[in-house]
Design a protein around this motif. Structure first.
Motif, PDB file in Angstrom:
ATOM      1  N   GLY A   1       0.820  -1.213   0.000  1.00 26.35           N
ATOM      2  CA  GLY A   1       0.000   0.000   0.000  1.00 26.35           C
ATOM      3  C   GLY A   1       0.850   1.257   0.000  1.00 26.35           C
ATOM      4  O   GLY A   1       0.581   2.204  -0.743  1.00 26.35           O
TER       5      GLY A   1
ATOM      6  N   ASP B   1      -7.314   6.065  -0.688  1.00 25.26           N
ATOM      7  CA  ASP B   1      -7.768   4.703  -0.374  1.00 25.26           C
ATOM      8  C   ASP B   1      -6.683   3.877   0.311  1.00 25.26           C
ATOM      9  O   ASP B   1      -6.941   3.188   1.304  1.00 25.26           O
ATOM     10  CB  ASP B   1      -8.216   3.983  -1.648  1.00 25.26           C
ATOM     11  N   HIS B   2      -5.473   3.908  -0.224  1.00 21.14           N
ATOM     12  CA  HIS B   2      -4.410   3.092   0.384  1.00 21.14           C
ATOM     13  C   HIS B   2      -4.055   3.609   1.771  1.00 21.14           C
ATOM     14  O   HIS B   2      -3.721   2.823   2.661  1.00 21.14           O
ATOM     15  CB  HIS B   2      -3.172   3.039  -0.527  1.00 21.14           C
TER      16      HIS B   2
ATOM     17  N   VAL C   1      -6.766   2.197   4.058  1.00 20.49           N
ATOM     18  CA  VAL C   1      -6.566   0.761   4.319  1.00 20.49           C
ATOM     19  C   VAL C   1      -5.399   0.575   5.291  1.00 20.49           C
ATOM     20  O   VAL C   1      -5.489  -0.204   6.250  1.00 20.49           O
ATOM     21  CB  VAL C   1      -6.308  -0.014   3.009  1.00 20.49           C
ATOM     22  N   ASN C   2      -4.317   1.302   5.058  1.00 16.63           N
ATOM     23  CA  ASN C   2      -3.153   1.136   5.932  1.00 16.63           C
ATOM     24  C   ASN C   2      -3.410   1.667   7.346  1.00 16.63           C
ATOM     25  O   ASN C   2      -2.878   1.143   8.320  1.00 16.63           O
ATOM     26  CB  ASN C   2      -1.918   1.796   5.307  1.00 16.63           C
TER      27      ASN C   2
ATOM     28  N   LEU D   1      -9.671  -8.000   7.063  1.00 20.48           N
ATOM     29  CA  LEU D   1      -9.108  -6.747   6.550  1.00 20.48           C
ATOM     30  C   LEU D   1      -8.522  -6.957   5.157  1.00 20.48           C
ATOM     31  O   LEU D   1      -8.702  -6.131   4.259  1.00 20.48           O
ATOM     32  CB  LEU D   1      -8.045  -6.205   7.516  1.00 20.48           C
TER      33      LEU D   1
ATOM     34  N   GLU E   1     -11.270  -7.066   2.616  1.00 22.51           N
ATOM     35  CA  GLU E   1     -11.817  -5.755   2.280  1.00 22.51           C
ATOM     36  C   GLU E   1     -10.807  -4.939   1.464  1.00 22.51           C
ATOM     37  O   GLU E   1     -11.177  -4.215   0.545  1.00 22.51           O
ATOM     38  CB  GLU E   1     -12.244  -4.978   3.528  1.00 22.51           C
ATOM     39  N   ALA E   2      -9.538  -5.091   1.807  1.00 23.33           N
ATOM     40  CA  ALA E   2      -8.490  -4.417   1.037  1.00 23.33           C
ATOM     41  C   ALA E   2      -8.501  -4.926  -0.405  1.00 23.33           C
ATOM     42  O   ALA E   2      -8.403  -4.137  -1.355  1.00 23.33           O
ATOM     43  CB  ALA E   2      -7.127  -4.668   1.676  1.00 23.33           C
TER      44      ALA E   2
ATOM     45  N   THR F   1     -11.115  -3.345  -2.449  1.00 22.20           N
ATOM     46  CA  THR F   1     -10.703  -1.979  -2.794  1.00 22.20           C
ATOM     47  C   THR F   1      -9.694  -1.991  -3.942  1.00 22.20           C
ATOM     48  O   THR F   1      -9.821  -1.248  -4.918  1.00 22.20           O
ATOM     49  CB  THR F   1     -10.087  -1.291  -1.556  1.00 22.20           C
TER      50      THR F   1
ATOM     51  N   ASP G   1     -17.561   1.474   3.907  1.00 22.63           N
ATOM     52  CA  ASP G   1     -16.299   0.969   3.356  1.00 22.63           C
ATOM     53  C   ASP G   1     -15.091   1.601   4.050  1.00 22.63           C
ATOM     54  O   ASP G   1     -15.191   2.683   4.626  1.00 22.63           O
ATOM     55  CB  ASP G   1     -16.204   1.295   1.859  1.00 22.63           C
ATOM     56  N   ILE G   2     -13.956   0.936   3.938  1.00 25.33           N
ATOM     57  CA  ILE G   2     -12.702   1.532   4.417  1.00 25.33           C
ATOM     58  C   ILE G   2     -12.362   2.754   3.562  1.00 25.33           C
ATOM     59  O   ILE G   2     -11.922   3.774   4.064  1.00 25.33           O
ATOM     60  CB  ILE G   2     -11.535   0.513   4.339  1.00 25.33           C
ATOM     61  N   ALA G   3     -12.574   2.617   2.264  1.00 22.50           N
ATOM     62  CA  ALA G   3     -12.245   3.715   1.349  1.00 22.50           C
ATOM     63  C   ALA G   3     -13.251   4.846   1.499  1.00 22.50           C
ATOM     64  O   ALA G   3     -14.448   4.604   1.601  1.00 22.50           O
ATOM     65  CB  ALA G   3     -12.258   3.205  -0.088  1.00 22.50           C
TER      66      ALA G   3
END
Ligand SMILES: [Cu+2]
Lengths: 179, 119
Positions: free
Chosen positions: A42, A71-72, A75-76, A153, A156-157, A160, B59-61
């Protein structure tokens, strides 16, 4: 582009093969190595994106890069929260190191470019990079992860990153880059 | 024609909101649109004039709900955040996520049957 893809995939395959016997009886990356490699992947894309924002003047390329950072980073951040909750420290490993080395080379290549040549090289690299990362996350990380929260996780990543892969594919097509 | 306007919630700062009379009933419950797995849960949502629509990102995003016309925009919604828009006039409003252009949906706003007595 296909050539690049094969080189990257070959590198990834080699790494997975090399890393495998060195680790545990099961012959897979452990949870802490997976967490490290996923986080590293990421961060690498965030760095590519910063380079794109510094060099590209193409609006769609810049929007894509901004989305990669957004987005990254999200996520991170979630990964760091999880690591904190589990009170563990991710482990550096051969796969993380190869990812970093490959990206350092690629950034040097990209830095020497400008205009459409840069846009195409960045876009094509984003496509190939997300394909590589997604194949690795789906084929190796998720099946190997044993901590349920990490598995969740990663899943979900992956969702994305797959959206990013599709977005990158459109970007490459829209730029009309020669392959 | 009055335009939709944004009611900021959860600390979201409204950006570039068109001016509009406060048509919405103050206490009406918003229609909720969950944003999950890079999609707006209802592809097409029908509401009445004066109704509010609230978007919640799971969502995470980060995502947005942004009118294609540019008339309204929730701004960035990180995970767990929400923001609501009130629709003060009938119409069909196509919107998308500003960050993930493939995320698209539509709000259809219709007149209340007995205008003025409906609330
Ligand atoms: Cu989005």
């Amino acid at each position: 582009m296909n050539r690049h893809r094969h080189i990257l995939l070959a590198a990834a395959a080699a790494v997975v093969l090399t890393v495998t016997p060195a680790n545990a009886e099961n012959g897979v990356l452990n949870d802490l190595e997976i967490a490290h490699a996923a986080y590293t992947a990421g961060e690498i894309d965030v760095r590519y994106a910063h380079l794109a924002l510094a060099i590209s003047e193409n609006a769609s390329v810049r929007e894509f890069a901004a989305t990669m950072i957004r987005d990254h980073s999200a996520v991170n951040e979630a990964a760091l929260t999880l690591v904190g909750q589990l009170n563990v420290t991710p482990q550096d490993n051969d796969l993380s190191r190869v990812l970093v080395d490959t990206a350092t080379q690629k950034r040097a290549e990209l830095k020497a470019m400008e205009g459409k040549a840069f846009d195409c090289a960045y876009a094509q690299n984003e496509l190939v990079y997300h394909q590589l990362v997604n194949e690795t996350v789906e084929g190796h990380f998720i099946p190997s992860a044993t901590v349920p929260e990490l598995k969740a996780l990663l899943s979900e990543a992956l969702a994305t990153f797959k959206v990013h892969e599709g977005h990158a594919e459109h970007m490459v097509a829209a730029l009309g880059c020669s392959t | 024609m009055s335009r939709p306007y944004l009611i900021a919630s959860c600390g979201i700062v409204a950006a570039a909101i068109a001016a509009a009379a406060s048509v919405a009933a103050a206490d009406n419950r918003p229609h909720r649109v969950v944003v999950r797995s890079f999609a707006f849960e209802q592809q097409r949502l029908e509401v009445k004039v004066g109704d509010r629509v609230e978007w919640v990102n799971e969502d995470i995003a980060p995502h947005t709900a942004t009118a294609v016309s540019g008339e309204w925009d929730t701004g960035a919604l990180t995970r767990g955040q929400s923001a609501a828009i009130s629709f003060g006039a009938p119409g069909t409003f196509a919107y998308r996520c500003a960050y993930h252009p493939q995320m698209r949906a539509t709000i259809v706003v219709t007149e209340t049957e007995a205008d003025g007595a409906a609330h």
